[in-house]
Structure formats: structure tokens, C-alpha cells
Design an enzyme around this catalytic site. Structure first.
Site, PDB file in Angstrom:
ATOM      1  N   GLU A  90      -2.070  -1.557  -4.763  1.00 53.27           N
ATOM      2  CA  GLU A  90      -2.318  -2.975  -5.088  1.00 53.27           C
ATOM      3  C   GLU A  90      -1.912  -3.332  -6.522  1.00 53.27           C
ATOM      4  O   GLU A  90      -2.675  -3.972  -7.255  1.00 53.27           O
ATOM      5  CB  GLU A  90      -3.787  -3.321  -4.822  1.00 53.27           C
TER       6      GLU A  90
ATOM      7  N   GLU B 262      -4.390  -0.794   4.438  1.00 54.66           N
ATOM      8  CA  GLU B 262      -5.791  -1.216   4.275  1.00 54.66           C
ATOM      9  C   GLU B 262      -5.994  -2.430   5.158  1.00 54.66           C
ATOM     10  O   GLU B 262      -5.288  -3.437   5.014  1.00 54.66           O
ATOM     11  CB  GLU B 262      -6.135  -1.567   2.821  1.00 54.66           C
TER      12      GLU B 262
END
Length: 501
Positions: free
Chosen positions: A175, A294
Site C-alpha cells: 500500500e 487484501e
């Protein structure tokens, strides 16, 4: 009033793609009680000689998880992998900055590889591209994958692991588009670093596959430019681009909530188009595929997590207690992956134990299956083979954020080797059962094995240690004659229809 009814046609020649088993992957991060109190609890009466909980191992095996991402997650962006190897008494305690806890480093790379072998899973390892970079990454892969005769490979052998771990799937950070990330980077900064790190890692082991960071969710202001810039800078080096997405029902609007897999569908289509644009720009023959590493429901624990005392050890964090409607959306998200099996080749339900997870434990006590355990288990066990394209004629509805939402989500997987066909269906109608007729004349000689359904009158029903309110049962009213299958799908239900030759 016209009665709701749906029809479907399935033909074994209407193929989307072979399902990569890694779409049923999961995730263990050094966060909350995922590791300490989750997979690892040396003082537990049911733990093995290495301190791993055998009850958790058995539940993970039941899910048939093929690959597990580790060690993060946000945590990896300030993690020094060297802290988690070698004699445990020499390992340092560190301030873990992502979740503001104390990391004891009792479990590290070698222990996790051992655990993964116990549950029959491969490891998807993430490297720190937040506070670190090329040097730490190349040293780590030398430690895990090189046979012997160099500093880090011999260090692994000194630590008791003669043979290399041969980890073949690697995430280049986590991320990095997020301002919350330690070491957050612009797309240009990240794309350059990912490319150079990946090049160095592939010099050590040319057989690895690399996952570059994409957008953390569809609401990021840099989506999808982050993907485009990152891939423009690293296209020849990386193999996958990552997608992350979590959903919640904060407005308590079930009809709108159950439609949110349409946002996931749009996310996948947009990232696929971005990958193919960069492919065309580079005049490349290489195709970048997607790693949705995710995904889950996450919102129940948000307020509780605000109360956690900073710098504690393995506090209960992100411990969502899932209800039945969460299981329905999870089922629809898994169906969405199967509908995109041609490009989504890996995925990781975040996470596996205690932290937004299908498995919950008590420290020193028992464990139980959350509602979301079942659609995950059913697809992982029965969804191996070729994903087929169902031709579905079904009524639709509009919700607050979505229009033309099909009341039914459906996917089908044909395992030619085992001569097995499995159909996965979610009925999203809040009040009505849905009669469904399926034309299966293409599957001559097949017989109905069972129709499994997950259903509860109350979409807010939850499972607890003391009582499993939401669990599968058999629907014995489904019939299959002369190539025509007829089923009655209960309102708000998850359905698994299995046939074999």
C-alpha cells in the site's frame, strides 16, 4: 404481482479460464492476535512442540488455503526481517509503528515457513519498501532461497535450516500509495524503487514472481494513475499488480451492502484495462495479471480499536465478529474472482485468524468458525478447475449506490479431471425465495450430488464460541432430470450445487 424467477444455462465449452488455486489464499500479519494468540501460543494446551495451535492448524487445513501472505500489511513497511531470525533469546523487541504495539519477534520468517508447511500452504513474502529497499530485499531472498556458500544462505543454515525455503511469490512493499504508510511514496518514487528492487531479487532467484503495489482501494485520489505510473516504470520486471478492498455496512442498508461486489467488479475491470494500456504502450507481449491480496469485510471493530492502549503486546485489534449478511457479501466477492479467473490469479482474504478473520480463538481456550468461514471454505474446496461463464437471466434491483443489481450472483467451476461441476450462487433478495432452472444438457451423464445452503432468518445472526448459529445444511428439494436442474433458493442465501459424473 409477477413471481420472481431466474434461469441459467451452463455449457462446458463456455470457458473463462483455469482457476489459479492461489485465489483462495489468505494473509497473516503481525497485527493484533493474528500471530500471538492466533497461530502461535506456546502455553496453550493444544499447541505443538513449536508453539503453534493445533486447533487452528486443523481449521486452516479445512479451508484448504494454498498460499498465505506474510508478514504484512502495513507492518512490513517498518519491519527489519533480521529481527525475526536466529536464537529467540537474542531477538529484539521493537516499536511496531503501523499498529503502535510492541513486536516481540518470537515468530519470524523461519517459524512462519514451518507453520505454512504444517497447513500445506506456500508463502507469499512481502519485503519492506517503506523504510528499506534494495539491499534488505536482496539479502532476505538470499537468506530464504539461496542454497549455501554465501553469508546469508549460510546464516540460514546456522539458524537450523539446511535447505532453502524456495519462496517463489514476493510482494514489493505494501500500500505504498497510502499516506498512512510508513515510507509512503508517490507512484514515480515507488515504481522506480519496485523496479530496481525486483531486478536485484530476480538476479538472486530468476524463478520468482513479483507483485507490485497498486491502489489501496477504489476511493484513493490517485487511482488508477498510481497503477499506470508504477507499471510504466516496472513493466518488464514485475508479474502482478495488487488490489486491496474492504467493505462495510455502516449505514445498515443490507440491499446496498450486498451489491458492493459490483464495486469490486468495476475495480478489477479498471485495473485490467490499465494493465493492458501499459502493455500496449510498451509494445509488450507480456500480460500483467492481478493479485487481489487484501479483501474482506471490515468495519465492526473500528470503534473498539480506538480504545486500545498504545505499545501493548498482541492486543485484540480488528476483531470483527461477522454476521450472516457479511458471509453473503464474502460469497459474492469470491464469485466475482471466479468471474474474472482469466486475470485475477491470486487473492488473499485478510486475514486468517482473529484479525478480520474466518477463524476466531480465545487465548488459552477454544476456537470457532465465523460466518464467513463457510463460503470461503466451499469455494476453496470445490472451486478448483475451469471457471465457466453462466448465461443468467435474473431480475434486478436498484439500491442507494448501485443500479441494475442482479438478485443472483453466480459462478461455476468444472473440474474435468474429477468430472465434477460446482455452481456457487448468492440470492440477495431480502424477502423472497428465487426459483432457479439451470440448463445442464452439456453435462451428459452427470448426477446431482448435493445442494448445500447457508441460511439464517436473521441477516444479523453471528457465530460465537458457545453457539454456531450460522452453519451449512442440505437442501433436499433440488431436482435434476433430463439435463434440467430445478432449485428453490431461499431469500438471502449462499448456495453450493454439486454434480458429478
Amino acid at each position: 404481482m409477477v413471481k420472481m424467477k431466474a434461469t441459467m444455462t451452463l455449457d462446458q465449452h463456455f470457458k473463462i479460464a483455469e482457476v489459479d488455486k492461489r485465489i483462495y489464499g489468505s494473509f497473516i500479519e503481525h497485527l493484533g492476535r493474528a500471530v500471538y494468540g492466533g497461530i502461535y501460543e506456546p502455553d496453550h494446551p493444544n499447541s505443538d512442540e513449536q508453539g503453534f495451535r493445533q486447533d487452528v492448524i486443523d481449521l486452516v487445513k479445512e479451508l484448504n488455503v494454498p498460499i498465505v501472505r506474510y508478514p504484512g500489511g502495513n507492518m512490513v513497511s517498518a519491519y527489519n526481517w533480521e529481527d525475526g531470525v536466529g536464537p529467540k533469546e537474542d531477538r529484539p523487541r521493537r516499536l511496531e509503528l503501523a499498529w503502535r504495539t510492541i513486536e516481540t519477534n518470537e515468530v519470524g520468517t523461519n517459524e512462519f515457513v514451518d507453520w505454512a508447511k504444517k497447513v500445506n500452504a506456500d508463502v507469499m513474502m512481502a519485503v519492506n519498501l517503506g523504510t528499506r529497499g534494495i539491499d534488505a530485499a536482496r539479502n532476505l531472498i538470499e537468506y530464504t532461497n539461496h542454497p549455501s556458500g554465501t553469508y546469508y544462505s549460510d546464516l540460514r543454515r546456522k539458524h537450523g535450516y539446511e535447505q532453502p525455503h524456495n519462496i517463489k511469490t514476493w510482494c514489493l512493499g505494501n500500500e505504498m500509495d497510502g499516506p498512512w504508510q510508513v515510507g509512503h511514496k508517490t507512484a514515480y518514487e515507488y515504481g522506480r524503487l519496485a523496479n530496481e528492487t525486483g531486478k536485484a531479487m530476480k538476479l538472486v532467484d530468476p524463478d520468482i514472481e513479483l507483485v507490485a503495489c497498486g491502489s489501496s482501494n477504489t476511493n484513493m485520489p490517485t487511482f488508477p494513475e498510481y497503477e499506470a505510473t508504477t507499471l510504466d516504470l516496472s513493466y518488464d520486471t514485475v508479474d502482478y499488480i495488487s488490489l486491496h478492498q474492504y467493505y462495510g455496512n455502516r449505514s445498515n442498508d443490507t440491499a446496498n451492502y450486498l451489491a458492493k461486489n459490483l464495486d469490486m467488479d468495476h475495480f478489477i475491470k479498471t485495473v485490467t484495462a490499465t494493465c493492458d494500456y501499459i502493455k500496449a504502450k510498451h509494445r509488450s507481449k507480456k500480460t500483467i495479471n492481478l493479485s487481489f491480496d487484501e479483501w474482506n469485510v471490515w468495519y465492526h471493530s473500528n470503534e473498539q480499536d480506538q480504545q486500545i492502549e498504545p505499545w501493548s503486546i498482541a492486543p485484540p485489534q480488528l476483531e470483527d465478529h461477522y454476521n450472516f449478511e457479511d458471509a453473503l457479501l464474502v460469497g459474492s466477492m469470491l464469485i466475482t474472482f471466479l468471474q474474472h479467473a482469466d486475470r485475477v490469479k491470486m487473492a488473499a482474504m485478510a486475514q486468517l485468524v482473529n484479525v478480520i478473520a474466518p477463524i476466531m480463538t480465545e487465548n488459552g481456550g477454544g476456537s470457532f468458525k465465523q460466518t464467513i468461514f463457510y463460503p470461503y471454505m466451499h469455494t476453496s474446496v470445490f472451486g478448483r478447475g475451469v471457471s465457466l461463464k453462466p448465461i443468467l437471466n435474473v431480475p434486478k434491483y436498484d439500491s442507494k449506490d448501485f443500479t441494475d443489481v442482479p438478485y443472483l450472483d453466480a459462478a461455476a467451476v468444472h473440474n474435468e479431471e474429477e468430472e465434477a461441476l460446482t455452481i456457487f450462487i448468492v440470492n440477495k433478495h431480502l424477502t423472497d425465495a428465487m426459483p432457479l432452472d439451470i440448463d445442464l444438457r452439456s453435462f451428459e451423464g452427470y448426477k446431482l450430488v448435493e445442494h448445500i445452503e447457508l441460511y439464517h432468518d436473521d441477516v444479523k445472526a453471528v457465530n460465537t464460541m458457545a453457539h454456531e448459529a450460522v452453519k451449512p445444511s442440505l437442501n433436499n428439494a433440488t431436482t435434476f432430470e433430463l439435463g434440467q436442474l430445478s432449485a428453490q433458493l431461499k431469500k438471502t442465501s449462499w448456495n453450493v450445487i454439486r454434480l458429478r459424473k
